[in-house]
Design an enzyme around this catalytic site. Sequence first.
Site, PDB file in Angstrom:
ATOM      1  N   GLY A 250       0.778  -1.042  -0.194  1.00  0.00           N
ATOM      2  CA  GLY A 250      -0.413   0.184   0.266  1.00  0.00           C
ATOM      3  C   GLY A 250       0.976   1.115   0.025  1.00  0.00           C
ATOM      4  O   GLY A 250      -0.224   2.111   0.013  1.00  0.00           O
ATOM      5  N   ARG A 290       3.036  -1.657  -5.819  1.00  0.00           N
ATOM      6  CA  ARG A 290       2.682  -0.585  -6.491  1.00  0.00           C
ATOM      7  C   ARG A 290       4.183   0.236  -6.320  1.00  0.00           C
ATOM      8  O   ARG A 290       4.580   0.948  -7.055  1.00  0.00           O
ATOM      9  CB  ARG A 290       1.747   0.185  -6.464  1.00  0.00           C
ATOM     10  CG  ARG A 290       1.597   2.133  -6.758  1.00  0.00           C
ATOM     11  CD  ARG A 290       0.711   2.586  -6.275  1.00  0.00           C
ATOM     12  NE  ARG A 290      -0.839   2.099  -6.440  1.00  0.00           N
ATOM     13  CZ  ARG A 290      -1.813   2.481  -6.890  1.00  0.00           C
ATOM     14  NH1 ARG A 290      -1.661   2.598  -7.694  1.00  0.00           N
ATOM     15  NH2 ARG A 290      -2.821   1.971  -6.136  1.00  0.00           N
ATOM     16  N   CYS A 357     -14.804   2.905 -27.886  1.00  0.00           N
ATOM     17  CA  CYS A 357     -15.946   3.610 -27.716  1.00  0.00           C
ATOM     18  C   CYS A 357     -16.610   3.650 -26.382  1.00  0.00           C
ATOM     19  O   CYS A 357     -17.977   2.945 -25.846  1.00  0.00           O
ATOM     20  CB  CYS A 357     -16.973   2.639 -28.391  1.00  0.00           C
ATOM     21  SG  CYS A 357     -16.114   2.921 -30.383  1.00  0.00           S
ATOM     22  N   TYR A 385      -0.419  -1.683 -12.070  1.00  0.00           N
ATOM     23  CA  TYR A 385      -2.285  -1.735 -12.626  1.00  0.00           C
ATOM     24  C   TYR A 385      -1.955  -0.657 -13.773  1.00  0.00           C
ATOM     25  O   TYR A 385      -2.794  -0.179 -13.797  1.00  0.00           O
ATOM     26  CB  TYR A 385      -2.649  -1.005 -11.694  1.00  0.00           C
ATOM     27  CG  TYR A 385      -2.360  -1.608  -9.705  1.00  0.00           C
ATOM     28  CD1 TYR A 385      -2.981  -2.646  -9.545  1.00  0.00           C
ATOM     29  CD2 TYR A 385      -1.577  -0.616  -9.219  1.00  0.00           C
ATOM     30  CE1 TYR A 385      -2.381  -3.727  -8.657  1.00  0.00           C
ATOM     31  CE2 TYR A 385      -1.380  -1.607  -7.875  1.00  0.00           C
ATOM     32  CZ  TYR A 385      -1.335  -2.734  -7.228  1.00  0.00           C
ATOM     33  OH  TYR A 385      -1.628  -3.152  -6.479  1.00  0.00           O
TER      34      TYR A 385
HETATM   35  C1  LIG Z   1      -2.989  -5.660  -3.939  1.00  0.00           C
HETATM   36  C2  LIG Z   1      -2.220  -6.011  -2.752  1.00  0.00           C
HETATM   37  C3  LIG Z   1      -1.282  -5.341  -2.242  1.00  0.00           C
HETATM   38  C4  LIG Z   1      -0.288  -4.502  -2.846  1.00  0.00           C
HETATM   39  O1  LIG Z   1      -0.166  -3.514  -2.806  1.00  0.00           O
HETATM   40  P1  LIG Z   1       0.030  -2.134  -3.125  1.00  0.00           P
HETATM   41  O2  LIG Z   1      -0.517  -0.599  -3.369  1.00  0.00           O
HETATM   42  O3  LIG Z   1       0.210  -2.271  -4.794  1.00  0.00           O
HETATM   43  O4  LIG Z   1       1.076  -1.978  -2.912  1.00  0.00           O
HETATM   44  C5  LIG Z   1      -0.361  -6.425  -1.473  1.00  0.00           C
HETATM   45  N1  LIG Z   1      -1.416  -7.253  -0.254  1.00  0.00           N
HETATM   46  C6  LIG Z   1      -2.413  -7.582  -1.271  1.00  0.00           C
HETATM   47  C7  LIG Z   1      -3.393  -8.573  -0.161  1.00  0.00           C
HETATM   48  C8  LIG Z   1      -3.030  -7.092  -2.249  1.00  0.00           C
HETATM   49  O5  LIG Z   1      -4.220  -7.303  -2.340  1.00  0.00           O
END
Ligand SMILES: *Cc1c(COP(=O)(O)O)cnc(C)c1O
Length: 429
Positions: A250, A290, A357, A385
């Site tokens: 995250g 990310r 479209c 993503y």
């Molecule tokens: C998507 C996800 C991640 C990665 O999240 P980022 O925001 O890309 O770092 C990690 N753990 C779980 C369970 C996820 O669903």
Amino acid sequence: MTSPVSSEPVGQPHFHYANGQLHAEQVALEPLARQLDTPLYVYSRAALQAAWTRYQDAIAGRDVLVCYGMKANSNLAVLAEFARLGSGFDIVSGGELARVLAAGGDPARIVFSGVGKKVWEIEAALTAGIKCFNAESDAELERLSAVATRTGQTARVSLRVNPDVDAQTHPYISTGLRDNKFGIAIERAREVYRHAVSLPGLEVVGLDCHIGSQIESVAPYLDALDKLLDLIDALETDGVQLHHLDLGGGLGIRYEDETALPPQALLDGVFERLQQRGRSHLQLVLEPGRSLVGNAGVLLTEVQYLKPTEARNFAIIDAAMNDLIRPALYQAWHGVLPVTPRQDEPAQTWDLVGPVCESGDWLARQRVLAIRQGDLLAIESAGAYAMAMACNYNSRNRPAEVMVDGADFHIIRRRETLEDQLRGESILP
Ligand SMILES: *Cc1c(COP(=O)(O)O)cnc(C)c1O
């Protein structure tokens, strides 16, 4: 009014201008795109390595396992690079498991997240010998136990709890609130752990959470951590000893004017809190997606038509929402750079739209650019993503992907063909 006509790439130090042309490391992007056609994803290997190093520097030799949240970008070459660097992987499907194994990843460093694991996916993960299943419901625990028992194996499990903290991010990428589908409500966690330890075929080893994506401050993580540490204390009085604590992924990156959350800031805060609470012995697991790949890539696209109208100026480009859905899905902002900036054209404000479209098919709006038909543009921060969410809507072939490595480049996924698209379909007899 928004971005200046030709700024240096924001947050992407491995992409820069030299001799009037945008480069990825030492590779000029104009000739690359002319050779390989557009839309084209271009990644920088050095940028992947630098992102990995930021985590390793922050970890400073402590017991932290980084499991790349691979749904952000699951290209085999990207996975193989992280495997080579020693990464683990956070997977969410049997398909992702197959990719990690094909890329040479270590199964003992795989954690398996996701709310809907099917029996075959559990079987495949047990056979591979993954580190841990992050279980998200009572029903999933029952299934894990049944499959493990039937196949004579042991499933190591963590419970993914929902700590009910607000990660203050977009609602579609916020996952730690009570009304999300993810995880087990923290109030119920003790009871569910009691159930888990009573089930055959399971070994309860950890505690997991993932509160959202594109998080810009440490505070929500520490709020979640406090709640998880309270739970660990309670579990100890119930006789449940855990080996690891998984804080998910995250960490936010810089797209426009956001402040990226550096791994160092997060880990300093987390280590301090673990120390205060006497829990420094716990192995820490992180699942960043990310922040490992987002700023390691751009999407190159060619301007097909300029269509000034009374209301807005549209630049119709050959990349679309099927190639990069983030703007359509989350109103996400991506920077746009001219690949070869021109001085012989006045700058105007343009909306960059694709050929699909749908009115939602736009990649950037209200950007000040000096462009002509046939010019190349780079959509910034397209490593995460992006290609991973590409689809064939409007029967468009998905883009090719290239990894730049110093002065070299490698095609790491060839452009899809119409034959690829039609494979597997058939007409009624
Ligand atoms: C998507 C996800 C991640 C990665 O999240 P980022 O925001 O890309 O770092 C990690 N753990 C779980 C369970 C996820 O669903």
